[in-house]
Design an enzyme around this catalytic site. Structure first.
Site, PDB file in Angstrom:
ATOM      1  N   ILE A   1      -3.690  10.628  11.080  1.00 43.89           N
ATOM      2  CA  ILE A   1      -2.663  11.116  10.167  1.00 43.89           C
ATOM      3  C   ILE A   1      -3.348  11.651   8.902  1.00 43.89           C
ATOM      4  O   ILE A   1      -4.313  11.045   8.419  1.00 43.89           O
ATOM      5  CB  ILE A   1      -1.682   9.967   9.788  1.00 43.89           C
ATOM      6  CG1 ILE A   1      -1.127   9.283  11.051  1.00 43.89           C
ATOM      7  CG2 ILE A   1      -0.562  10.476   8.885  1.00 43.89           C
ATOM      8  CD1 ILE A   1      -0.329  10.166  11.996  1.00 43.89           C
TER       9      ILE A   1
ATOM     10  N   GLY B   1       0.826  -1.217   0.000  1.00 42.49           N
ATOM     11  CA  GLY B   1       0.000   0.000   0.000  1.00 42.49           C
ATOM     12  C   GLY B   1       0.848   1.250   0.000  1.00 42.49           C
ATOM     13  O   GLY B   1       0.659   2.157   0.820  1.00 42.49           O
ATOM     14  N   ALA B   2       1.780   1.308  -0.961  1.00 41.03           N
ATOM     15  CA  ALA B   2       2.752   2.422  -0.959  1.00 41.03           C
ATOM     16  C   ALA B   2       2.429   3.486  -2.007  1.00 41.03           C
ATOM     17  O   ALA B   2       3.207   4.424  -2.188  1.00 41.03           O
ATOM     18  CB  ALA B   2       4.159   1.873  -1.176  1.00 41.03           C
ATOM     19  N   SER B   3       1.284   3.355  -2.679  1.00 48.02           N
ATOM     20  CA  SER B   3       0.962   4.344  -3.719  1.00 48.02           C
ATOM     21  C   SER B   3       0.494   5.667  -3.131  1.00 48.02           C
ATOM     22  O   SER B   3       0.602   6.717  -3.767  1.00 48.02           O
ATOM     23  CB  SER B   3      -0.123   3.782  -4.644  1.00 48.02           C
ATOM     24  OG  SER B   3      -1.161   3.211  -3.878  1.00 48.02           O
TER      25      SER B   3
ATOM     26  N   ALA C   1     -10.827  -4.448  15.527  1.00 47.63           N
ATOM     27  CA  ALA C   1     -10.543  -5.881  15.742  1.00 47.63           C
ATOM     28  C   ALA C   1      -9.330  -6.298  14.913  1.00 47.63           C
ATOM     29  O   ALA C   1      -8.449  -7.013  15.397  1.00 47.63           O
ATOM     30  CB  ALA C   1     -11.757  -6.720  15.363  1.00 47.63           C
ATOM     31  N   ALA C   2      -9.274  -5.838  13.668  1.00 44.83           N
ATOM     32  CA  ALA C   2      -8.132  -6.179  12.803  1.00 44.83           C
ATOM     33  C   ALA C   2      -6.840  -5.599  13.375  1.00 44.83           C
ATOM     34  O   ALA C   2      -5.808  -6.281  13.451  1.00 44.83           O
ATOM     35  CB  ALA C   2      -8.366  -5.647  11.392  1.00 44.83           C
TER      36      ALA C   2
ATOM     37  N   SER D   1      -2.869   0.585  14.674  1.00 41.94           N
ATOM     38  CA  SER D   1      -3.512   1.887  14.855  1.00 41.94           C
ATOM     39  C   SER D   1      -3.813   2.065  16.342  1.00 41.94           C
ATOM     40  O   SER D   1      -4.023   1.063  17.052  1.00 41.94           O
ATOM     41  CB  SER D   1      -4.834   1.929  14.086  1.00 41.94           C
ATOM     42  OG  SER D   1      -5.620   3.029  14.508  1.00 41.94           O
TER      43      SER D   1
ATOM     44  N   TYR E   1     -12.473  -2.641  12.017  1.00 33.83           N
ATOM     45  CA  TYR E   1     -11.122  -2.070  11.906  1.00 33.83           C
ATOM     46  C   TYR E   1     -10.348  -2.237  13.217  1.00 33.83           C
ATOM     47  O   TYR E   1      -9.185  -2.639  13.218  1.00 33.83           O
ATOM     48  CB  TYR E   1     -11.274  -0.589  11.540  1.00 33.83           C
ATOM     49  CG  TYR E   1      -9.995   0.168  11.285  1.00 33.83           C
ATOM     50  CD1 TYR E   1      -9.323   0.042  10.071  1.00 33.83           C
ATOM     51  CD2 TYR E   1      -9.473   1.036  12.245  1.00 33.83           C
ATOM     52  CE1 TYR E   1      -8.158   0.756   9.822  1.00 33.83           C
ATOM     53  CE2 TYR E   1      -8.319   1.761  12.009  1.00 33.83           C
ATOM     54  CZ  TYR E   1      -7.668   1.625  10.791  1.00 33.83           C
ATOM     55  OH  TYR E   1      -6.513   2.342  10.553  1.00 33.83           O
TER      56      TYR E   1
END
Ligand code: NAP
Length: 249
Positions: A190, A12-14, A159-160, A144, A157
């Site tokens: 952020i 996920g670096a785009s 939970a993940a 997070s 989110y």
């Protein structure tokens, strides 16, 4: 780990945080795989920027949905084809589908868990044989503060992201003997497309809860990720970079 010449896969670096991480590692002299799901142009532009910046960094953009185990495997196979090894894995790719529990559908739960949690296992599963054979590596998982504190409307989110902290600690315990460090970073709010989707009025309310009085920048997180990689004695740790918001939740 010394970044010079090390091979790093950043998922996920785009865009957003991953983009800043890839740039930071490239600046440090790493060979970087700029992974993306759909944003081909921004990913290729970043790879080009890293290639032109100097400092010894090189980069290649590779499309792969890391929430799909076959794609995660292909991503690592292509990394080996390009650079011949894998030293660093930054599990940054993530998504959110925010709804309170009364509206949250099974599919919303599964989609977020599949990418934000399962995807981090799929990539490590594919990268691990290479790191083990090479005699070491560094893994950084993007959790997070929501995984630590919970947050209204983010059951899937949180939970993940909480699961990712348990995964990080167990992986750190198991892989220390192979000289592989595994750490997690927990950002607060952020400034990226993810938080840009929050309505302005709600953003203003959130900012009032942040002791530092503002959202952080992707570069704040990229510095922490670089620290996790370069420090060879830190493993199983969670770095909180959140402007103090966790103390107010
Ligand atoms: P973002 O701006 O929405 O960017 C998400 C990145 O993930 C994009 O590069 C996107 O690629 C990629 N991606 C999405 N689905 C993917 C998939 N299936 N396979 C591979 N890549 C995929 O997000 P961000 O704010 O930078 O967040 C990055 C990470 O930090 C996430 O794990 C997020 O949960 C975590 N985080 C963010 C914040 C925050 O306040 N922003 C706070 C705490 C934690 P495409 O561009 O190709 O879609």
């Amino acid at each position: 780990m010394n970044l010079t010449g090390a091979v790093a896969v950043v998922t996920g670096a785009s865009r957003g945080i991953g983009n800043a991480i890839a740039e930071e590692l490239g600046r440090g002299g790493a060979k970087v795989i700029v992974n993306y799901a759909g944003s081909q142009k921004p990913a290729e532009e970043l790879a080009e920027k890293i290639n032109q910046t100097g400092g010894g960094g090189e980069a290649v953009a590779i499309q792969a949905d890391v929430g799909d185990p076959n794609d995660a495997q292909r991503l690592m196979d292509q990394t080996i084809e390009h650079f011949g090894r894998i030293d660093i894995l930054v599990n940054n790719a993530g998504t959110n589908i925010d709804k309170t529990l009364d509206k949250l559908e099974i599919e919303d739960w599964q989609n977020v868990i599949e990418l934000d949690l399962n995807g981090c296992f799929y990539t490590l599963h594919a990268a691990l044989p290479h790191m083990t054979e090479q005699g070491g590596g560094a893994v950084v998982n993007m959790s997070s503060f929501v995984g630590e504190a919970g947050n209204l409307g983010q059951a899937n989110y949180s939970a993940a992201k909480a699961g990712l902290l348990g995964f990080t600690k167990t992986a750190a315990l198991e892989l220390a003997k192979s000289n592989i460090t595994v750490n997690a970073v927990c950002p607060g709010f952020i400034e990226t497309d993810m938080t840009g989707a929050i309505p302005e009025e709600a953003q203003e309310k959130i900012i009032k809860t942040i002791p530092m009085g503002r959202f952080g920048q992707p570069e704040d997180i990229a510095q922490a990720v670089r620290f996790c990689i370069e420090n060879e004695y830190m493993t199983g740790a969670t770095l909180d970079i959140n402007g103090g918001v966790y103390m107010r939740t």
